[in-house]
Motif scaffolding. Sequence first.
Motif, mmCIF file in Angstrom:
data_model
loop_
_atom_site.group_PDB
_atom_site.id
_atom_site.type_symbol
_atom_site.label_atom_id
_atom_site.label_comp_id
_atom_site.label_asym_id
_atom_site.label_seq_id
_atom_site.Cartn_x
_atom_site.Cartn_y
_atom_site.Cartn_z
ATOM 1 N N ARG A 108 0.860 -1.220 -0.110
ATOM 2 C CA ARG A 108 0.013 0.089 0.128
ATOM 3 C C ARG A 108 0.710 1.356 0.090
ATOM 4 O O ARG A 108 1.675 1.474 0.887
ATOM 5 C CB ARG A 108 -0.997 -0.012 1.277
ATOM 6 C CG ARG A 108 -2.065 -1.107 1.204
ATOM 7 C CD ARG A 108 -2.681 -1.114 2.430
ATOM 8 N NE ARG A 108 -3.667 -2.049 2.484
ATOM 9 C CZ ARG A 108 -4.967 -1.852 2.169
ATOM 10 N NH1 ARG A 108 -5.480 -0.486 1.809
ATOM 11 N NH2 ARG A 108 -6.098 -2.656 2.156
ATOM 12 N N ASP A 153 1.536 2.980 3.165
ATOM 13 C CA ASP A 153 2.609 2.292 4.157
ATOM 14 C C ASP A 153 4.001 2.665 3.823
ATOM 15 O O ASP A 153 4.926 2.081 4.561
ATOM 16 C CB ASP A 153 2.430 0.816 3.993
ATOM 17 C CG ASP A 153 1.325 0.437 4.803
ATOM 18 O OD1 ASP A 153 0.636 1.060 5.636
ATOM 19 O OD2 ASP A 153 0.944 -0.802 4.580
ATOM 20 N N PRO A 157 -9.241 -10.450 1.919
ATOM 21 C CA PRO A 157 -8.390 -11.234 2.758
ATOM 22 C C PRO A 157 -7.448 -12.307 2.145
ATOM 23 O O PRO A 157 -8.196 -13.010 1.321
ATOM 24 C CB PRO A 157 -9.303 -11.860 3.999
ATOM 25 C CG PRO A 157 -10.639 -11.151 3.843
ATOM 26 C CD PRO A 157 -10.728 -10.785 2.434
ATOM 27 N N VAL A 191 1.940 -11.530 4.573
ATOM 28 C CA VAL A 191 0.434 -11.188 3.512
ATOM 29 C C VAL A 191 -0.595 -11.652 4.178
ATOM 30 O O VAL A 191 -1.021 -12.711 4.873
ATOM 31 C CB VAL A 191 0.920 -12.322 2.289
ATOM 32 C CG1 VAL A 191 -0.365 -11.647 1.496
ATOM 33 C CG2 VAL A 191 1.889 -11.891 1.662
ATOM 34 N N ARG A 192 -1.499 -10.651 4.399
ATOM 35 C CA ARG A 192 -2.924 -10.545 5.142
ATOM 36 C C ARG A 192 -3.935 -10.474 3.957
ATOM 37 O O ARG A 192 -5.332 -10.747 4.309
ATOM 38 C CB ARG A 192 -2.925 -9.935 6.344
ATOM 39 C CG ARG A 192 -2.093 -10.343 7.299
ATOM 40 C CD ARG A 192 -2.401 -9.568 8.609
ATOM 41 N NE ARG A 192 -1.622 -9.973 9.643
ATOM 42 C CZ ARG A 192 -1.328 -9.454 10.874
ATOM 43 N NH1 ARG A 192 -2.420 -8.491 10.901
ATOM 44 N NH2 ARG A 192 -0.637 -9.742 11.577
ATOM 45 N N GLU A 193 -3.729 -9.885 2.770
ATOM 46 C CA GLU A 193 -4.590 -9.209 1.777
ATOM 47 C C GLU A 193 -4.111 -9.562 0.333
ATOM 48 O O GLU A 193 -2.915 -9.669 0.237
ATOM 49 C CB GLU A 193 -5.024 -7.944 1.904
ATOM 50 C CG GLU A 193 -5.723 -7.453 3.074
ATOM 51 C CD GLU A 193 -5.622 -5.861 3.173
ATOM 52 O OE1 GLU A 193 -6.853 -5.212 3.451
ATOM 53 O OE2 GLU A 193 -4.457 -5.149 2.778
ATOM 54 N N SER A 199 -0.327 -10.635 -3.840
ATOM 55 C CA SER A 199 -0.142 -10.696 -2.338
ATOM 56 C C SER A 199 0.104 -9.197 -2.108
ATOM 57 O O SER A 199 1.101 -8.633 -2.520
ATOM 58 C CB SER A 199 0.742 -11.519 -1.925
ATOM 59 O OG SER A 199 0.665 -12.984 -2.139
ATOM 60 N N HIS A 214 1.742 -6.698 4.400
ATOM 61 C CA HIS A 214 1.211 -6.122 5.410
ATOM 62 C C HIS A 214 2.320 -5.410 6.363
ATOM 63 O O HIS A 214 3.153 -6.212 6.972
ATOM 64 C CB HIS A 214 0.471 -7.059 6.509
ATOM 65 C CG HIS A 214 -0.227 -6.609 7.653
ATOM 66 N ND1 HIS A 214 0.079 -6.538 8.910
ATOM 67 C CD2 HIS A 214 -1.273 -5.630 7.499
ATOM 68 C CE1 HIS A 214 -0.690 -5.965 9.571
ATOM 69 N NE2 HIS A 214 -1.417 -5.350 8.986
ATOM 70 N N SER A 241 3.188 -6.117 9.960
ATOM 71 C CA SER A 241 3.931 -7.355 10.016
ATOM 72 C C SER A 241 5.402 -7.555 9.632
ATOM 73 O O SER A 241 6.087 -8.302 10.325
ATOM 74 C CB SER A 241 2.841 -8.576 9.122
ATOM 75 O OG SER A 241 1.706 -8.555 9.912
#
Length: 179
Positions: free
Chosen positions: A49, A52, A132, A143-145, A155, A158, A161
């Motif tokens: 993102r 981020d 998700p 990777v969460r999303e 992927s 995150h 994390s």
Amino acid sequence: MNASIGIADAAATLRRAFDGVFAEAPRVESRLFVNLLLLRAGDAAYALRLSDIAGLHRGLRISRLPSPTPMLLGISAFRGGIVPVYDLRALLGHVPAADARWVVLAGQAPAFGLAFDEFEGQVRVPSEAIAPADRPGAAQGLVREMARVDQRVRSILHMPSVIETVGRQIDRATTREEQ
């Protein structure tokens, strides 16, 4: 006389249409979008993102350092400060990079860089294109999303994390050195 009536009617119609645009409430796009940076670490494609990250650099000079943390490539100067640069491949559990060309700087504290192989672009996707991750353990838990980008699924790393994983690696290395 018929031609002048036709022109007057057309002018009146155009005037009403023009004035009507200003009389209507502005249309607001209700769809939410997410800006993503597309990258490649080894053979795997990922996204971050844009919210981020604090910067993206190509060919940033990295001064190598001996380190008990295998993913630490070294340090680099950025905006008057020195930041550690970590190998994203190694963080993701892939074979460490011999020479990563790109560095993305984390936009959150602590400041650090992630070195990776290829920058593939930046895209804006609708928020409904993000879901998700179907495998929570994917890419070492980073990777969460997932995002659908150009008919492919990517992927999304995150960043909290990633920061946590780097911190754990540093703690482990420090503990080993102290023993």
